[in-house]
Design an enzyme around this catalytic site. Sequence first.
Site, PDB file in Angstrom:
ATOM      1  N   CYS A   1     -28.888  -3.327   4.391  1.00 43.41           N
ATOM      2  CA  CYS A   1     -29.594  -2.036   4.438  1.00 43.41           C
ATOM      3  C   CYS A   1     -30.032  -1.572   3.054  1.00 43.41           C
ATOM      4  O   CYS A   1     -30.685  -0.549   2.927  1.00 43.41           O
ATOM      5  CB  CYS A   1     -28.731  -0.971   5.118  1.00 43.41           C
ATOM      6  SG  CYS A   1     -27.429  -0.300   4.076  1.00 43.41           S
TER       7      CYS A   1
ATOM      8  N   CYS B   1     -22.372  -3.390   3.793  1.00 46.34           N
ATOM      9  CA  CYS B   1     -21.622  -2.148   3.952  1.00 46.34           C
ATOM     10  C   CYS B   1     -20.386  -2.420   4.804  1.00 46.34           C
ATOM     11  O   CYS B   1     -20.479  -3.079   5.842  1.00 46.34           O
ATOM     12  CB  CYS B   1     -22.457  -1.095   4.676  1.00 46.34           C
ATOM     13  SG  CYS B   1     -23.909  -0.541   3.798  1.00 46.34           S
TER      14      CYS B   1
ATOM     15  N   CYS C   1     -24.401   1.447   8.015  1.00 44.35           N
ATOM     16  CA  CYS C   1     -25.354   0.363   7.750  1.00 44.35           C
ATOM     17  C   CYS C   1     -26.382   0.267   8.891  1.00 44.35           C
ATOM     18  O   CYS C   1     -27.592   0.178   8.643  1.00 44.35           O
ATOM     19  CB  CYS C   1     -24.598  -0.948   7.606  1.00 44.35           C
ATOM     20  SG  CYS C   1     -25.525  -2.253   6.790  1.00 44.35           S
TER      21      CYS C   1
ATOM     22  N   CYS D   1     -26.295  -3.222  -0.717  1.00 42.21           N
ATOM     23  CA  CYS D   1     -26.011  -3.873   0.564  1.00 42.21           C
ATOM     24  C   CYS D   1     -27.130  -4.859   0.883  1.00 42.21           C
ATOM     25  O   CYS D   1     -28.309  -4.533   0.753  1.00 42.21           O
ATOM     26  CB  CYS D   1     -25.891  -2.830   1.668  1.00 42.21           C
ATOM     27  SG  CYS D   1     -25.766  -3.529   3.322  1.00 42.21           S
TER      28      CYS D   1
ATOM     29  N   GLY E   1       0.550  16.959   1.945  1.00 42.49           N
ATOM     30  CA  GLY E   1       0.992  15.791   1.191  1.00 42.49           C
ATOM     31  C   GLY E   1       2.455  15.430   1.387  1.00 42.49           C
ATOM     32  O   GLY E   1       2.876  14.354   0.983  1.00 42.49           O
TER      33      GLY E   1
END
Lengths: 189, 290
Positions: free
Chosen positions: B240, B262, B268, B237, B29
Site C-alpha cells: 500500500c 503492513c 493495508c 509498505c 497500571g
Amino acid sequence: MQDGTLTGGFDDAPVQSAHAFRAALSALARPGRIEKIGGVAAPAPLSPAAATLLLTLCDAETPLFLAPGSDGPGIRDWIAFHVGAPLVDRAGAMFALGRWQTLGPLSAFDQGTPEYPDRSATLIVEVETLERRGARLTGPGIETDAHLALPDVRALQDNHAQFPLGLDFFFTAGQEIAGLPRSTKVEVG
Amino acid sequence: MTDYNFAYLDEQTKRMIRRAILKGIAIPGYQVPFAAREMPMPYGWGTGGVQVSAACLTPDDTFKVIDQGADDTTNAVSIRKFFQRTAQVATTERTREATVIQTRHRIPEEPLTEDQILVYQVPIPEPLRFLEPRETETRKMHSLEEYGLMHVKLYEDIARHGHIATSYAYPVKVEGRYVMDPSPIPKFDNPKLEMAAIQLFGAGREQRIYAIPPFTKVVSLDFEDHPFDPSKADHPCDLCGSELSYLDEVIIDDAGGRMFVCSDTDFCAGRQAEGHRGRLSPQPDAETTP
C-alpha cells in the site's frame, strides 16, 4: 417476607448485567460522565441504578455494608434473595451502599494495602441528582477537565491523596450513574 | 448455540472479572489478581484477553480480533468464531466498525475512539519478572515505587549495544506511578497507549488484569541522553506504500528476496482500496489476465 422481595431482579441476567457493567465501566473510566443504568427494581429507598449495580457487581463473595437509611428488613430480604451478599460493618465491607451523610466515616472502610491497593472498598453513594457542574475533576480518563456535583470535596481530596490506596465511588440517582475512582484529582469548581 | 451461557462464562465468574477490571481502572497500571478460569483453549492462546472480552461483551457489540495486526491468522480467527458462537456478537475486520477489539501484540494503526474498548492478550504481565523472579519481591518493589532495577536494565542495553535494544514489551510508567508491561507490542506502538479508548489487559496464566483509562499519561522509560525512539523498518509498505505503518518483513524466495508489508491487515487493505499502491502491488494489466 414482604411483597417485592422476590421480584425486581434481572429478566435476562447475562445480557442486562453486561449492559449495566458497560455503563459502570464507562462511568468509572471517564469520571464526570453520567451513564444510564437500570433494569432492576429494589424496595425503596434504593434507586434503580444502585440496585442494578448491586446485582451486577455483588454476590456471595462480596461483603456489603448498608448505611442507616438504606437498610431495613425489606431491603435485607431483597438482597438476601437476589444478591446473596453477607451484610457486614464498614471495616469488613468490599462494597457499601447508602447516602453520603450516613455512609462515613470514610476512614472506617478498607483502604487497601500498599502491596494490594485493589483490596479496598467500593462505595455506592445515593444522591438526589447527578449534575455535570461543581467540583473540577482531572486525571486518568479525563482529556482536559470535567465537572461533577460532589457531596464533600475535602473528603474526596483526602481520598485521592492516599493514591494508590483509597476508596472508589459510584454515585447513583434514579437510572443514572457516575464514577469517581481514587485516581481523580478533585478541586473546588 | 444455546448450550452455553451468554459469552461462555458463568455469571459469578463474570462478576469477579468485572470487579477486577473496575479496580484496574481505578489504579491505572496496577496488576489486579483475579481467579482466571480454564478456557476451552490452551494458556498462551489469549485466555486472559478472552476472559476480559467475555466480561465486557454485550449482544450489541461488534467484535474484532487481531493477532500481530492481522485479522486472518489462526488465533484471531478462532477467538472471533468463539464469541460468534457463544455471544452471538457481530464481527468485523474493520477497525472503525468495531466496538470491542481484542488484540495480540499490536495496536491498530487507525486511532481508536472513545466508543471503543481495546483488550490485550498478555503473556507475562510483570515488567520486573525477568529482573526479580519472586512475586513477593516485585510486589514490594511496586508498592515502594522501587524501579531503579528497570533503569539499570535499560542502561545495560546502552552499555552493550550503544542504544536501548528493547524493541517490544517496552516498559512504560502509567500516570507517574506504576511501571507497566504494555504486553509484547512493538515499541513503535507505545506512543499510541495514550488514546481515547479504554484499554484492558488480561493475563490468563498469570491471573492478572490491568487497565489504562482513556487519556491517561503513559510514558516510555528512557534517559535524557537516550530518549525513547519508537523505531520501525525504514521502508514503505510494498503493498500500500504507507510510510507510517508498522511493517512485517516477509522472506519471499530463497535468494534473499524480501518484502515489507503492513502488519495491520485492515489498514493495508483500506489503503489499497483507496488506490494506494506499493512496490510489489499487482499490476493492473496482470490482474485482468486470466
